[in-house]
Design an enzyme around this catalytic site. Structure first.
Site, PDB file in Angstrom:
ATOM      1  N   CYS A  98       3.969 -18.697   2.977  1.00  0.00           N
ATOM      2  CA  CYS A  98       2.552 -18.297   3.919  1.00  0.00           C
ATOM      3  C   CYS A  98       2.541 -16.927   3.807  1.00  0.00           C
ATOM      4  O   CYS A  98       3.468 -16.120   3.833  1.00  0.00           O
ATOM      5  CB  CYS A  98       3.238 -18.652   5.301  1.00  0.00           C
ATOM      6  SG  CYS A  98       1.834 -18.319   6.522  1.00  0.00           S
ATOM      7  N   CYS A 153       4.078 -12.899  11.257  1.00  0.00           N
ATOM      8  CA  CYS A 153       3.948 -13.922  12.398  1.00  0.00           C
ATOM      9  C   CYS A 153       5.360 -14.326  12.794  1.00  0.00           C
ATOM     10  O   CYS A 153       6.357 -14.083  12.155  1.00  0.00           O
ATOM     11  CB  CYS A 153       3.307 -15.304  11.778  1.00  0.00           C
ATOM     12  SG  CYS A 153       3.236 -16.671  12.754  1.00  0.00           S
ATOM     13  N   CYS A 168       7.826 -19.921  11.810  1.00  0.00           N
ATOM     14  CA  CYS A 168       8.313 -20.255  10.558  1.00  0.00           C
ATOM     15  C   CYS A 168       9.476 -19.190  10.007  1.00  0.00           C
ATOM     16  O   CYS A 168       8.937 -18.730   8.742  1.00  0.00           O
ATOM     17  CB  CYS A 168       7.126 -20.760   9.445  1.00  0.00           C
ATOM     18  SG  CYS A 168       6.217 -22.018  10.077  1.00  0.00           S
ATOM     19  N   ASP A 172      16.505 -35.470  29.580  1.00  0.00           N
ATOM     20  CA  ASP A 172      16.021 -34.352  28.739  1.00  0.00           C
ATOM     21  C   ASP A 172      15.370 -33.604  29.187  1.00  0.00           C
ATOM     22  O   ASP A 172      14.244 -33.093  29.263  1.00  0.00           O
ATOM     23  CB  ASP A 172      15.045 -35.542  27.938  1.00  0.00           C
ATOM     24  CG  ASP A 172      14.305 -34.622  26.870  1.00  0.00           C
ATOM     25  OD1 ASP A 172      14.711 -33.701  26.389  1.00  0.00           O
ATOM     26  OD2 ASP A 172      13.273 -35.011  26.379  1.00  0.00           O
ATOM     27  N   CYS A 206      17.150 -29.503  23.760  1.00  0.00           N
ATOM     28  CA  CYS A 206      16.515 -28.772  22.663  1.00  0.00           C
ATOM     29  C   CYS A 206      17.189 -27.189  22.880  1.00  0.00           C
ATOM     30  O   CYS A 206      16.746 -26.436  22.227  1.00  0.00           O
ATOM     31  CB  CYS A 206      15.162 -28.372  23.231  1.00  0.00           C
ATOM     32  SG  CYS A 206      14.865 -27.748  24.899  1.00  0.00           S
TER      33      CYS A 206
END
Length: 496
Positions: free
Chosen positions: A90, A96, A99, A426, A453
């Site tokens: 990218c 950014c 990622c 969760d 998570c």
């Protein structure tokens, strides 16, 4: 050269802000991966946590926070690169905030993620654990997100090179010529740690087309027609955010948030947008006069289409509105739910309680194997979505309730609905509240499946549950390639 620059910079900073110095550690070899996307090195016995480097890099580190035994810093110069590295795909990499692991081959990413889960559970949990199953990696590492949000800004972030070029052009202007001070607008992502600047994103690899084409069209159309982009400091401007939802069924939702209503310009923009992109199945807008960008206390208005999209997990269908929560990686969400269902070990005779059930996706996914599904969720709107999703799938063995688990799950509720044989929980990244953990210990369900998570808070909660439960199985699942985020599923059984 670097030290000379640093010394000059230190002198300048000290003249402006006393006691603030730039400290550079030179030619440090990065030794290992630490956690949360950072790497680690040791200098004179001191542990340094480093952003922007990978094991094997030799770097100069600019220190930030520094304590007696440890410090934090970022890589500011590379003397040599690690053989582990690969070329980022990218153009916005390094600027950014998304990622951040593009420079690592995917096999290395998931190896580090598996190790992070193991270390967190051992270091924080400090309980007996079974051998962890191999991480479930993603088959698709690009274009995997079904939801993205972009921000309109009147202040495009300029790189150092762009600032130097701008200054050069201004210096070359004839004497008396005023420089062009037209606002340089952007539509993209916020710069990490700079709240009022936005990176102008042209190609994003997180979501498939027509995501990029629509975003670029809207930006260009808005600039052409002089629409104002939002200024977060002044709290002014018409265009604020744009949210995409794209499903594996081929549906596309676009929701544009405006700072105030402007019917003529909205009609102009939306007619052009629908004319250019027939792929859009539903188009909405939201008026947000607030200072923050959250739309969850606002009411999106449907301009075109049904106002929702439909997604599928296996044969189950789910209605997703503009404010609905749904796993943002559909394919890996399906893998996560398969692991969860397998860990529940359902035989068709169990009463299953789905805590933090959201729109009911996990409970519905497990519904064929359970006698009854009871879903509990604090957000009332999500419960209404869960009821609609259950009805859309023709389920008659599900019930959903809005409220706090601690208040709902009392003796009267159990007398009416039955005590749980299996509990699936969760929670958000903060994990379960200690009162809820105590409630689970009080309920004493034979089996708990904990979907997390954030393995750090999961480890903390497993330590508390260890009072009555044994961890039977552990399975990490990678939902977000090229980031440090990782999910983990734990199966617990009641001590005999």
């Amino acid at each position: 050269m670097l030290l000379t620059i640093c010394k000059a910079t230190v002198c300048y900073l000290c003249a402006v802000r006393k006691k603030q110095k730039i400290r550079i550690l030179e030619q440090v070899t990065v030794e290992d991966y630490a956690a949360e996307g950072k790497s680690i090195a040791r200098v004179d016995g001191k542990v340094i946590f480093i952003e922007g480097a990978v094991p094997g890099d030799v770097v100069n580190i600019q220190l930030g926070k520094s304590k007696k035994d440890w410090a934090e810093g970022k890589a500011v110069h590379f003397h040599s690169y690690s053989p582990q590295r690969t070329t980022p795909f990218c153009e916005h990499f390094g600027l950014c905030g998304g990622c951040k692991w593009q420079m690592l081959p995917y096999e290395q990413q998931i190896a580090y993620k598996q190790r992070e889960v193991e270390q967190n559970l051992k270091r924080i949990g400090r309980i007996d654990l079974p051998e962890m199953l191999p991480i479930v990696g993603a088959k698709q590492t690009k274009y995997y997100r079904n939801k993205l949000e972009y921000t309109f800004s009147s202040k495009r972030y300029l790189t150092r090179e762009e600032l130097l070029e701008r200054d050069k052009q201004r210096a070359a202007l004839p004497e008396g010529t005023e420089p062009d001070n037209t606002p340089d607008v952007a539509l993209g992502y916020h710069v990490p740690k700079i709240f009022d600047k936005v990176i102008d994103i042209h190609t994003c690899y997180l979501q498939q087309e027509p995501n990029n084409a629509i975003r670029n069209f809207v930006r260009d159309f808005a600039k052409k027609h002089g629409f104002s982009f939002y200024d977060i400091k002044a709290h002014e401007g018409w265009l604020r955010t744009m949210i995409f939802r794209m499903t594996t069924t081929g549906e596309v939702m676009v929701n544009i948030t405006f700072g105030y209503d402007d019917v003529p310009n909205r009609e102009l923009l939306f007619k052009a947008l629908l004319g250019e992109f027939p792929e859009i199945t539903t188009l909405l807008y939201t008026i947000n006069p607030k200072w923050n960008d959250s739309i969850y206390d606002l009411q999106p208005q449907t301009y075109f289409g049904s106002g929702h999209v439909t997604e599928k997990l296996e044969e189950f269908v789910f209605k997703i509105g503009p404010k609905s929560f749904f796993q943002t990686n559909t394919k890996q969400g399906e893998e996560l739910y398969k692991v969860t269902r397998a860990f529940a070990k359902l035989t068709g005779n169990e009463i299953l309680y789905d805590l933090y059930c959201g729109t009911g996706s996990i409970g519905i996914f497990c519904s064929k194997g359970a006698k009854k599904i009871i879903g509990v969720e604090a957000v009332a709107e999500a419960i209404e979505d869960a009821k609609e999703n259950a009805a859309a799938n023709g389920l008659t063995n599900t019930s959903f309730y809005a409220g706090d688990v601690i208040d709902i799950c009392n003796d009267a509720f159990f007398a009416e609905h039955g005590r749980p044989d299996v509990i699936i929980t969760d929670p958000p990244r903060a994990g379960m509240h200690e009162k809820l953990v105590r409630k689970l210990l009080e309920i004493e369900a034979p089996r708990i499946v904990y979907v997390s998570c954030n393995p750090s808070t999961q480890a903390r909660d497993l330590q508390l549950l260890n009072e009555k439960y044994i961890v039977e199985q552990l399975q990490p699942v990678d939902m977000f390639p090229h980031t440090h985020h990782i999910e983990n599923v734990a199966a617990l059984v009641l001590r005999s």
